[in-house]
Scaffold this motif. Sequence first.
Motif, PDB file in Angstrom:
ATOM      1  N   LYS A   1       9.286  39.294  13.659  1.00 22.87           N
ATOM      2  CA  LYS A   1       9.932  40.299  14.132  1.00 22.87           C
ATOM      3  C   LYS A   1      10.263  41.322  13.166  1.00 22.87           C
ATOM      4  O   LYS A   1      10.474  42.396  13.405  1.00 22.87           O
ATOM      5  N   GLU A   2      10.830  40.868  12.064  1.00 27.85           N
ATOM      6  CA  GLU A   2      11.641  41.707  10.721  1.00 27.85           C
ATOM      7  C   GLU A   2      10.118  42.525  10.329  1.00 27.85           C
ATOM      8  O   GLU A   2      10.266  43.684  10.056  1.00 27.85           O
ATOM      9  N   LYS A   3       9.101  41.870  10.154  1.00 31.79           N
ATOM     10  CA  LYS A   3       7.608  42.448   9.530  1.00 31.79           C
ATOM     11  C   LYS A   3       7.287  43.622  10.715  1.00 31.79           C
ATOM     12  O   LYS A   3       6.950  45.106  10.201  1.00 31.79           O
ATOM     13  N   LEU A   4       7.346  43.508  11.961  1.00 31.52           N
ATOM     14  CA  LEU A   4       7.204  44.379  12.951  1.00 31.52           C
ATOM     15  C   LEU A   4       8.041  45.568  12.949  1.00 31.52           C
ATOM     16  O   LEU A   4       7.666  46.556  12.943  1.00 31.52           O
ATOM     17  N   LYS A   5       9.281  45.398  12.804  1.00 28.79           N
ATOM     18  CA  LYS A   5      10.440  46.224  12.396  1.00 28.79           C
ATOM     19  C   LYS A   5      10.135  47.125  11.563  1.00 28.79           C
ATOM     20  O   LYS A   5      10.374  48.310  11.348  1.00 28.79           O
ATOM     21  N   LYS A   6       9.707  46.367  10.184  1.00 26.69           N
ATOM     22  CA  LYS A   6       9.488  47.227   9.110  1.00 26.69           C
ATOM     23  C   LYS A   6       8.406  48.191   9.195  1.00 26.69           C
ATOM     24  O   LYS A   6       8.380  49.280   8.626  1.00 26.69           O
ATOM     25  N   LEU A   7       7.344  47.721   9.852  1.00 25.66           N
ATOM     26  CA  LEU A   7       6.070  48.602  10.207  1.00 25.66           C
ATOM     27  C   LEU A   7       6.326  49.823  11.027  1.00 25.66           C
ATOM     28  O   LEU A   7       5.818  50.843  10.506  1.00 25.66           O
ATOM     29  N   THR A   8       7.166  49.318  12.111  1.00 21.22           N
ATOM     30  CA  THR A   8       7.594  50.466  12.550  1.00 21.22           C
ATOM     31  C   THR A   8       8.346  51.518  12.018  1.00 21.22           C
ATOM     32  O   THR A   8       8.161  52.739  12.284  1.00 21.22           O
ATOM     33  N   LYS A   9       9.445  51.119  11.253  1.00 22.95           N
ATOM     34  CA  LYS A   9      10.154  51.989  10.566  1.00 22.95           C
ATOM     35  C   LYS A   9       9.517  52.723   9.504  1.00 22.95           C
ATOM     36  O   LYS A   9       9.637  53.899   9.431  1.00 22.95           O
ATOM     37  N   ASP A  10       8.641  52.144   8.875  1.00 26.48           N
ATOM     38  CA  ASP A  10       7.881  52.759   7.751  1.00 26.48           C
ATOM     39  C   ASP A  10       7.019  53.752   8.022  1.00 26.48           C
ATOM     40  O   ASP A  10       6.264  54.487   6.957  1.00 26.48           O
ATOM     41  N   THR A  11       6.487  53.652   9.218  1.00 22.82           N
ATOM     42  CA  THR A  11       5.304  54.650   9.779  1.00 22.82           C
ATOM     43  C   THR A  11       5.949  55.687  10.705  1.00 22.82           C
ATOM     44  O   THR A  11       5.323  56.425  10.900  1.00 22.82           O
ATOM     45  N   ASN A  12       7.338  55.566  11.184  1.00 22.94           N
ATOM     46  CA  ASN A  12       7.909  56.363  12.053  1.00 22.94           C
ATOM     47  C   ASN A  12       9.203  57.041  11.646  1.00 22.94           C
ATOM     48  O   ASN A  12       9.583  58.038  12.103  1.00 22.94           O
TER      49      ASN A  12
END
Length: 550
Positions: free
Chosen positions: A446-457
């Motif tokens: 869940k943290e990795k998905l949150k990071k991916l979303t944050k770092d691309t948006n």
Amino acid sequence: MRKIVDKINFIIKQERGTIKKEHGGKIRICLIYPDIYQVGISNLGFQTVYRLLNKRKDVVCERTFLPSNEEIVDYDNYPLISYETKTPLYEFDILAFSLCFENDYPNIIKILELAKIPFLNSERESHHPIVVAGGVLCFSNPEPVAEIFDIIFVGEAEELIDNFVELYKRVKEHSYEEDFKNNVKREIIKFKGFYVPEAYKEIYRNGKTQGREILWKDAPDKINRVYCENFSERFGYSQITTSESVFPEMFLLETMRGCPFSCRFCLVGHVYKPVRRASFDKLIEKIDEIKKEGHSLVGIIAPSLTAYKELTELFKISDVELSFTSLRADRFTMEILNTLANRKTLTLAPEAGSERLRRVIKKGISESDILSICEKLSETKLENLKLYFMIGLPFEKDEDIDEIVNLIKKIRNIFPRKLTASVSVFVPKPFTPFQWHRMEEYENVKEKLKKLTKDTNKDTNKIKGFKLVHEVPKYSYMQGYFSRGNRKVLKNIERISKGENFSKIFEEVKDYTYEVKSFDDYLPWDFIEHEGLSKENLWQEYEKAKKAVD
């Protein structure tokens, strides 16, 4: 009930290719897909079995699907019925489930309960239909749902259907009604590719499977998976096309079965060995035939489309629009890009962001391969490029997540139009080198998905014209729990079928999904034998993955 019948009649009217036959004097089979109609009718294996069964003059095969949540309310006290003749399922001789996705398991129980039929094979009586199952899950790991079925088809339908029907008929002629089902099961175990779960019992120690006990005298120790040897001329293709499908009005053609690349995470690349290809001449004959019938949209189905050598010739066919699944970023794709890119959307699957992790999973493509493809695509009229990644892969590091973002940015700089990335969570699958590996902790994913979303948006790093989508992690962990499960899993499948949220169940079973297994551990699917796919060879590949970590 009228509302249900009207809905089914509306769906049937949209179909082209529906088969309707009289029941009199025939073996009556209802083919069941444990998901809603739009998903089930889009499954090529399901359609192939429907056609093969109905080709026999002594069989009538009809279909049904899981009703939607809204439709289930309409059933109230009415039994689930077939689509073609609206016959209650309990009136059929055989109910045949197609099992392709683990998360459909709870739907099997829902369907049988809607049909007014006990879901456990031990609770059904002589007057109930024989309940069988086929599909890829039946020759990977059927154990979580084994106690539901009387017979499980271990292998590909083309080689098993006729043997089953002929034996059914022969036993029927020489059995009393109360003995018939048992006699069918006692006889079918003598044939290659058929598994009767009640002939075996799992042995447990501390809740883990330690082995199996054979309960029936003639039951074999191992079940050999059967595959279609003459696939070149017996490839799958659509029987029914409809606007209600996931692929509206598209006629599907199976060009390959199996994948030559055998990525270490991929079930299809292993259990469908040997890799087989459809005869190009036979494909052309079929396309000419369906063109005459008025089909203009053809979908080419293959796990690795660019491994089909005659692909460029297929694209030269006039008056037919060809569609296909994702492409591999390799040299052959480069050679045919101009042919491919006249459509609106293409999908590339890097799987991982870093070179290191692609070596671990044996993807066999480099970042330069990916960027070269994207650069060529930028010179075409392609409108939308989709990328596919996985997270939670074996031996993944935090920097591998950063590398996904970096790769997306590099592609964004090369490809100026619409760009989408889809992210899924790694699930260990039976009969792959990663069958022994664990799933990563849920909170970490869940943290990795949150990071991916944050770092691309986020505003400072926002990638313009880009969209990131991902599946709900909860369902990946449910799939992982089912994928490597034993027969004890069925009690939780039943809980989910009755509406209990998997999040609660996961707290009880998460240690099982986090467990790394050893070569000496007994795996619930160890009783299935695949030609050319030994446990020793899979372990060697797992060891190679470990060596590729650094």
